[in-house]
Design an enzyme around this catalytic site. Structure first.
Site, mmCIF file in Angstrom:
data_model
loop_
_atom_site.group_PDB
_atom_site.id
_atom_site.type_symbol
_atom_site.label_atom_id
_atom_site.label_comp_id
_atom_site.label_asym_id
_atom_site.label_seq_id
_atom_site.Cartn_x
_atom_site.Cartn_y
_atom_site.Cartn_z
ATOM 1 N N LYS A 2 -42.151 -9.681 29.954
ATOM 2 C CA LYS A 2 -41.610 -8.690 31.237
ATOM 3 C C LYS A 2 -40.464 -7.901 30.616
ATOM 4 C CE LYS A 2 -43.082 -12.286 34.119
ATOM 5 N NZ LYS A 2 -42.342 -13.252 35.117
ATOM 6 N N GLY A 3 -39.807 -8.411 29.569
ATOM 7 C CA GLY A 3 -38.386 -7.830 29.347
ATOM 8 C C GLY A 3 -38.227 -6.257 29.160
ATOM 9 N N GLU B 122 -40.459 -2.970 23.044
ATOM 10 C CA GLU B 122 -39.980 -4.224 22.940
ATOM 11 C C GLU B 122 -38.472 -4.186 23.737
ATOM 12 O OE1 GLU B 122 -40.009 -7.190 23.691
ATOM 13 O OE2 GLU B 122 -39.915 -8.368 22.344
ATOM 14 N N ASP B 123 -37.840 -5.163 24.457
ATOM 15 C CA ASP B 123 -36.539 -5.127 24.942
ATOM 16 C C ASP B 123 -35.496 -5.489 23.839
ATOM 17 O OD1 ASP B 123 -37.547 -7.610 24.658
ATOM 18 O OD2 ASP B 123 -36.669 -8.426 27.044
ATOM 19 N N ASP C 264 -34.652 -10.614 18.615
ATOM 20 C CA ASP C 264 -33.799 -11.829 18.324
ATOM 21 C C ASP C 264 -34.137 -12.378 16.968
ATOM 22 O OD1 ASP C 264 -31.880 -13.268 19.564
ATOM 23 O OD2 ASP C 264 -33.308 -14.888 19.772
ATOM 24 N N LYS D 98 -30.675 -8.006 17.723
ATOM 25 C CA LYS D 98 -29.414 -9.069 17.215
ATOM 26 C C LYS D 98 -29.592 -9.365 15.658
ATOM 27 C CE LYS D 98 -29.086 -11.459 21.638
ATOM 28 N NZ LYS D 98 -29.471 -12.626 22.408
ATOM 29 N N VAL E 35 -27.641 -11.287 26.880
ATOM 30 C CA VAL E 35 -27.427 -10.142 27.612
ATOM 31 C C VAL E 35 -28.627 -10.269 28.754
ATOM 32 C CG1 VAL E 35 -26.015 -8.885 26.136
ATOM 33 C CG2 VAL E 35 -28.511 -8.642 26.117
ATOM 34 N N ARG F 257 -33.098 -9.201 36.117
ATOM 35 C CA ARG F 257 -34.100 -8.157 35.323
ATOM 36 C C ARG F 257 -33.850 -6.914 36.226
ATOM 37 N NH1 ARG F 257 -37.683 -10.341 31.843
ATOM 38 N NH2 ARG F 257 -38.694 -12.334 32.366
#
Ligand code: IMP
Ligand code: MG
Length: 178
Positions: free
Chosen positions: A42-43, A98-99, A102, A130, A152, A164
């Site tokens: 959902k990001g 994509e948000d 990682d 990141k 974050v 969100r």
């Protein structure tokens, strides 16, 4: 600013500027090629809404959800597709939105899966990355900003499904984790 937030990392204005910059590159690279936008739930909900409105080619919007963090801030090693795309991607150009990247596991799995389904091309647009957290090497064609190893929230990003809806991206106060 929300009382759980310690510090704003990206303001609404900065996020809008990031969406402008990424959209400009995508518009340049694809020209008038039709694409399928694979929005990773959902990001990337909020980021994709901003990015998609800036794209000029013909876009089919579709959604995919991978299992990721669960309730905490550490991801497990295994990633699965929880909700699949509705479109057949064979022969199509797919842009994954994509948000945040990682470990890189989610995107690496998604790209491999879509290529195996015969997509003509698969590129990735991620709002944040990141780099210091990377476990799997995955190429990300469009990155909004690189950030240090800090958790974050906001602008689609959550901690246990919260935050969100914040219009900016921020770092939580330590006591929120207790
Ligand atoms: P990866 O597969 O380890 O690259 O995980 C990427 C996913 O982890 C993202 O789509 C987010 O849902 C989540 N994630 C990673 N870092 C953060 C963060 O700082 N805040 C919120 N979610 C994060
Ligand atoms: Mg998450």
């Amino acid at each position: 600013m929300h009382s759980d937030i310690r510090e704003i990392m990206f303001s609404e204005e900065q996020l809008s500027g990031i969406a402008d910059t990424i959209a400009e590159k995508i518009n340049e690279d694809y020209g008038d090629t039709d694409i399928i936008a694979a929005v990773v739930l959902k990001g990337s909900l909020i980021f994709s809404a901003d990015l998609l409105r800036r794209l000029k080619m013909r876009v089919r919007i579709d959604f995919v959800q991978a299992s990721s963090y669960g309730a905490g801030t550490e991801s497990g090693g295994e990633i699965k597709i929880k909700k699949d795309l509705e479109n057949d991607v064979a022969g199509k150009h797919v842009l994954i939105i994509e948000d945040i990247v990682d470990s890189g596991r989610t995107l690496s799995l998604l790209r491999k899966e879509l290529m195996e389904r015969g997509a003509a091309s698969v590129r990735i647009a991620a709002l944040l990355s990141k780099p210091s957290r990377r476990v799997v090497d995955v190429e990300v064609e469009y990155i909004g900003a690189e950030i240090p190893d800090e958790f974050v929230v906001g602008y689609g990003l959550d901690l246990a499904e919260r935050y969100r809806n914040l219009p900016y991206i921020g770092v939580l106060k330590p006591e929120v984790y207790l």
